[in-house]
Design a protein around this motif. Sequence first.
Motif, PDB file in Angstrom:
ATOM      1  N   LEU A 232       0.858  -1.182   0.000  1.00 60.77           N
ATOM      2  CA  LEU A 232       0.000   0.000   0.000  1.00 60.77           C
ATOM      3  C   LEU A 232       0.890   1.225   0.000  1.00 60.77           C
ATOM      4  CD1 LEU A 232      -1.473  -2.367   1.836  1.00 60.77           C
ATOM      5  CD2 LEU A 232      -3.201  -0.576   2.119  1.00 60.77           C
ATOM      6  N   LEU A 233       0.610   2.175  -0.876  1.00 60.14           N
ATOM      7  CA  LEU A 233       1.389   3.400  -1.005  1.00 60.14           C
ATOM      8  C   LEU A 233       0.528   4.574  -0.551  1.00 60.14           C
ATOM      9  CD1 LEU A 233       2.874   2.646  -4.537  1.00 60.14           C
ATOM     10  CD2 LEU A 233       3.992   2.277  -2.349  1.00 60.14           C
ATOM     11  N   ASN A 234       0.800   5.085   0.642  1.00 67.12           N
ATOM     12  CA  ASN A 234       0.028   6.219   1.155  1.00 67.12           C
ATOM     13  C   ASN A 234       0.879   7.012   2.138  1.00 67.12           C
ATOM     14  OD1 ASN A 234      -1.241   3.569   2.734  1.00 67.12           O
ATOM     15  ND2 ASN A 234      -0.818   5.273   4.127  1.00 67.12           N
ATOM     16  N   ASP A 235       0.344   8.131   2.633  1.00 69.84           N
ATOM     17  CA  ASP A 235       1.043   8.986   3.592  1.00 69.84           C
ATOM     18  C   ASP A 235       0.635   8.613   5.011  1.00 69.84           C
ATOM     19  OD1 ASP A 235       2.230  10.325   1.496  1.00 69.84           O
ATOM     20  OD2 ASP A 235       0.704  11.898   1.435  1.00 69.84           O
ATOM     21  N   ILE A 236       1.366   9.126   5.989  1.00 72.22           N
ATOM     22  CA  ILE A 236       1.116   8.786   7.386  1.00 72.22           C
ATOM     23  C   ILE A 236      -0.209   9.357   7.883  1.00 72.22           C
ATOM     24  CG2 ILE A 236       2.344  10.781   8.321  1.00 72.22           C
ATOM     25  CD1 ILE A 236       2.283   7.170   9.749  1.00 72.22           C
ATOM     26  N   ASP A 237      -0.748  10.390   7.223  1.00 72.90           N
ATOM     27  CA  ASP A 237      -2.047  10.934   7.637  1.00 72.90           C
ATOM     28  C   ASP A 237      -3.196  10.320   6.837  1.00 72.90           C
ATOM     29  OD1 ASP A 237      -1.560  12.135   5.204  1.00 72.90           O
ATOM     30  OD2 ASP A 237      -1.854  14.199   5.906  1.00 72.90           O
ATOM     31  N   GLU A 238      -2.948   9.172   6.214  1.00 76.73           N
ATOM     32  CA  GLU A 238      -3.958   8.496   5.392  1.00 76.73           C
ATOM     33  C   GLU A 238      -4.095   7.038   5.811  1.00 76.73           C
ATOM     34  OE1 GLU A 238      -3.262  10.928   1.201  1.00 76.73           O
ATOM     35  OE2 GLU A 238      -2.015   9.176   1.665  1.00 76.73           O
ATOM     36  N   ILE A 239      -5.324   6.547   5.749  1.00 74.79           N
ATOM     37  CA  ILE A 239      -5.621   5.138   6.025  1.00 74.79           C
ATOM     38  C   ILE A 239      -6.553   4.638   4.930  1.00 74.79           C
ATOM     39  CG2 ILE A 239      -6.600   3.486   7.658  1.00 74.79           C
ATOM     40  CD1 ILE A 239      -6.123   5.649   9.854  1.00 74.79           C
ATOM     41  N   ILE A 240      -6.172   3.589   4.251  1.00 75.94           N
ATOM     42  CA  ILE A 240      -7.046   2.978   3.246  1.00 75.94           C
ATOM     43  C   ILE A 240      -8.039   2.084   3.977  1.00 75.94           C
ATOM     44  CG2 ILE A 240      -7.142   1.405   1.271  1.00 75.94           C
ATOM     45  CD1 ILE A 240      -4.452   2.539   0.369  1.00 75.94           C
ATOM     46  N   LEU A 241      -9.308   2.511   3.993  1.00 73.56           N
ATOM     47  CA  LEU A 241     -10.332   1.878   4.826  1.00 73.56           C
ATOM     48  C   LEU A 241     -11.371   1.139   3.972  1.00 73.56           C
ATOM     49  CD1 LEU A 241     -11.171   4.566   7.540  1.00 73.56           C
ATOM     50  CD2 LEU A 241     -10.265   2.287   7.939  1.00 73.56           C
ATOM     51  N   PRO A 242     -11.493  -0.172   4.141  1.00 74.81           N
ATOM     52  CA  PRO A 242     -12.573  -0.898   3.461  1.00 74.81           C
ATOM     53  C   PRO A 242     -13.937  -0.462   4.009  1.00 74.81           C
ATOM     54  CG  PRO A 242     -10.868  -2.399   4.270  1.00 74.81           C
ATOM     55  CD  PRO A 242     -10.608  -1.067   4.890  1.00 74.81           C
ATOM     56  N   ILE A 243     -14.929  -0.451   3.135  1.00 76.48           N
ATOM     57  CA  ILE A 243     -16.294  -0.090   3.530  1.00 76.48           C
ATOM     58  C   ILE A 243     -17.154  -1.350   3.674  1.00 76.48           C
ATOM     59  CG2 ILE A 243     -18.349   1.244   2.939  1.00 76.48           C
ATOM     60  CD1 ILE A 243     -15.815   2.909   3.581  1.00 76.48           C
ATOM     61  N   LYS A 244     -17.132  -2.188   2.673  1.00 76.45           N
ATOM     62  CA  LYS A 244     -17.945  -3.406   2.705  1.00 76.45           C
ATOM     63  C   LYS A 244     -17.266  -4.527   3.473  1.00 76.45           C
ATOM     64  CE  LYS A 244     -20.220  -2.489  -1.737  1.00 76.45           C
ATOM     65  NZ  LYS A 244     -20.409  -2.968  -3.135  1.00 76.45           N
ATOM     66  N   ASP A 245     -15.959  -4.486   3.525  1.00 73.13           N
ATOM     67  CA  ASP A 245     -15.187  -5.539   4.177  1.00 73.13           C
ATOM     68  C   ASP A 245     -14.605  -5.025   5.483  1.00 73.13           C
ATOM     69  OD1 ASP A 245     -15.143  -7.668   1.947  1.00 73.13           O
ATOM     70  OD2 ASP A 245     -14.461  -5.860   0.910  1.00 73.13           O
ATOM     71  N   TRP A 246     -14.180  -5.972   6.336  1.00 75.98           N
ATOM     72  CA  TRP A 246     -13.671  -5.590   7.646  1.00 75.98           C
ATOM     73  C   TRP A 246     -12.180  -5.283   7.625  1.00 75.98           C
ATOM     74  CZ3 TRP A 246     -16.019  -3.776  11.643  1.00 75.98           C
ATOM     75  CH2 TRP A 246     -15.362  -3.700  12.881  1.00 75.98           C
ATOM     76  N   ASP A 247     -11.450  -5.939   6.712  1.00 75.97           N
ATOM     77  CA  ASP A 247     -10.005  -5.753   6.681  1.00 75.97           C
ATOM     78  C   ASP A 247      -9.506  -5.856   5.244  1.00 75.97           C
ATOM     79  OD1 ASP A 247     -10.062  -8.488   6.122  1.00 75.97           O
ATOM     80  OD2 ASP A 247      -9.475  -9.070   8.142  1.00 75.97           O
ATOM     81  N   TRP A 248      -8.203  -5.692   5.077  1.00 77.14           N
ATOM     82  CA  TRP A 248      -7.617  -5.698   3.735  1.00 77.14           C
ATOM     83  C   TRP A 248      -7.633  -7.087   3.099  1.00 77.14           C
ATOM     84  CZ3 TRP A 248      -2.857  -2.571   5.770  1.00 77.14           C
ATOM     85  CH2 TRP A 248      -3.216  -1.217   5.889  1.00 77.14           C
ATOM     86  N   SER A 249      -7.525  -8.131   3.894  1.00 72.95           N
ATOM     87  CA  SER A 249      -7.513  -9.487   3.326  1.00 72.95           C
ATOM     88  C   SER A 249      -8.815  -9.798   2.605  1.00 72.95           C
ATOM     89  CB  SER A 249      -7.270 -10.532   4.425  1.00 72.95           C
ATOM     90  OG  SER A 249      -5.952 -10.448   4.910  1.00 72.95           O
ATOM     91  N   SER A 250      -9.934  -9.522   3.266  1.00 70.44           N
ATOM     92  CA  SER A 250     -11.222  -9.790   2.621  1.00 70.44           C
ATOM     93  C   SER A 250     -11.467  -8.816   1.470  1.00 70.44           C
ATOM     94  CB  SER A 250     -12.354  -9.722   3.652  1.00 70.44           C
ATOM     95  OG  SER A 250     -12.341  -8.496   4.353  1.00 70.44           O
ATOM     96  N   LEU A 251     -11.015  -7.571   1.639  1.00 72.71           N
ATOM     97  CA  LEU A 251     -11.146  -6.590   0.549  1.00 72.71           C
ATOM     98  C   LEU A 251     -10.432  -7.076  -0.706  1.00 72.71           C
ATOM     99  CD1 LEU A 251     -11.730  -3.683  -0.612  1.00 72.71           C
ATOM    100  CD2 LEU A 251      -9.509  -3.040   0.374  1.00 72.71           C
ATOM    101  N   MET A 252      -9.174  -7.491  -0.566  1.00 73.52           N
ATOM    102  CA  MET A 252      -8.392  -7.872  -1.735  1.00 73.52           C
ATOM    103  C   MET A 252      -8.857  -9.198  -2.323  1.00 73.52           C
ATOM    104  SD  MET A 252      -6.725  -5.260  -2.215  1.00 73.52           S
ATOM    105  CE  MET A 252      -5.993  -5.909  -3.711  1.00 73.52           C
ATOM    106  N   GLU A 253      -9.347 -10.075  -1.503  1.00 72.80           N
ATOM    107  CA  GLU A 253      -9.901 -11.318  -2.040  1.00 72.80           C
ATOM    108  C   GLU A 253     -11.089 -11.020  -2.949  1.00 72.80           C
ATOM    109  OE1 GLU A 253     -11.853 -15.559  -0.482  1.00 72.80           O
ATOM    110  OE2 GLU A 253     -11.050 -14.106   0.966  1.00 72.80           O
TER     111      GLU A 253
END
Length: 420
Positions: free
Chosen positions: A265-286
């Motif tokens: 994931l490429l982002n800044d320290i004041d940013e968080i990539i947040l899933p909406i439909k999923d709980w975490d990144w693993s389920s999001l990316m699946e």
Amino acid sequence: MRKCFRYTFCALSMFICVVVITFSYHVQFRHRKMRSQKLPIATDTITALDNRTFIISPYYEPRLGQSVRVIAIIHVSVKELYCIFHCSSNQNVFVRAEIDLHSDRFGFPYGTADLLCAEPFGCHYTYMSFSSTNSTKTIHELLFEVKNRPPPPISSNFTVCISTLYGNYNNILQMIQSIEMYKILGASRVTIYNTNCSQDVDKVLRHYIDEGTLEVVPWPIDHHLHTAKGWRYSKVPTAEVGYFGQTAALNDCLYRNMYKSKFVLLNDIDEIILPIKDWDWSSLMENLQNKYPDTSVFRIENHIFPNSVNISGFDLWSHVPGVNILHHSVREPINWKLFNGCKLIVNPRDVFQTSVHSALKQRGRWKNIGSDTVLTFHCTHKYRRDIPTEELIPDDVLRRHNMSLVPNVDKVIQRLFPQQ
């Protein structure tokens, strides 16, 4: 008799010449071997070859045949560079680099570049050095270890790459909250490029290093070049490179984690990539990979949560400097006529070059992912100053994780910054 003597003399002379030449060769060969062994190994993240070329790190590049890709920062005038492979046979082999200056220089005279060098046949090597010409007199007297050779096995699912901390960075609370959220969402590793920060932030960094979560890469770009906080050279014509060399840091982070992490994931320290439909990144990316199987770059919409608007009344950790992201649960509506910089989730093994808001060269497709699926929670200053507070959109997406986030953050703060 005279003929025989003449032939004997000639043969003896030739033998002596061969012995002298052979002896001289071995003396020279041995001397080169000794000199090679004494060359120091580069330990700095940024190393000046001269005042126009700065080497970051060489990485093995098996995707384009057997070659080495060197991440560098160079002046636009640089047209000729050489990789010197230090073979185990004690030979130094010069290979002219193919120079690929990235397209997103934004007008600055220095920019991120890839130096591509094909491996010489039959050369078994661990280290290389560099030269601006093909003369042995110009070899830079430092050895650089070629990383990712051989490629290591993948050891984590998600790594977050962050660049760069600068300006004596002191946003302690938001840093702790962000890192704890990355861990909740699935990060097993966070890599931060640090130009300079406060002593208290350094204490936080050391805590996460000791924990095994964080890798901090020193990034002294301001020791080498005049840097800018902005992106456009026209706004800061005295600067030599944009935004503290951020694109070079991001590309180095990409290759540093290419064979360690399934996703980066490429982002800044004041940013968080947040899933909406999923709980975490693993389920999001699946789900994303099932829906877009040929996609290697996912671009996530940026949504500004203004840190000047506090409607929560959440008052924990008021003694800790920095922004409390739990205070800010309204976001600006997006004006699609204005630039909105996305942040990225990528399969690093399919990306060759990246910028901040998009990949520049990759295998596979890229896809913009809508905010109904995932968004970039960007808690920073107000971006659209014309919007009155009552037109901001309530959004408590972050608070879904309060049951984990609050106690995790509190534990770190009680350890590092207990109230007196």
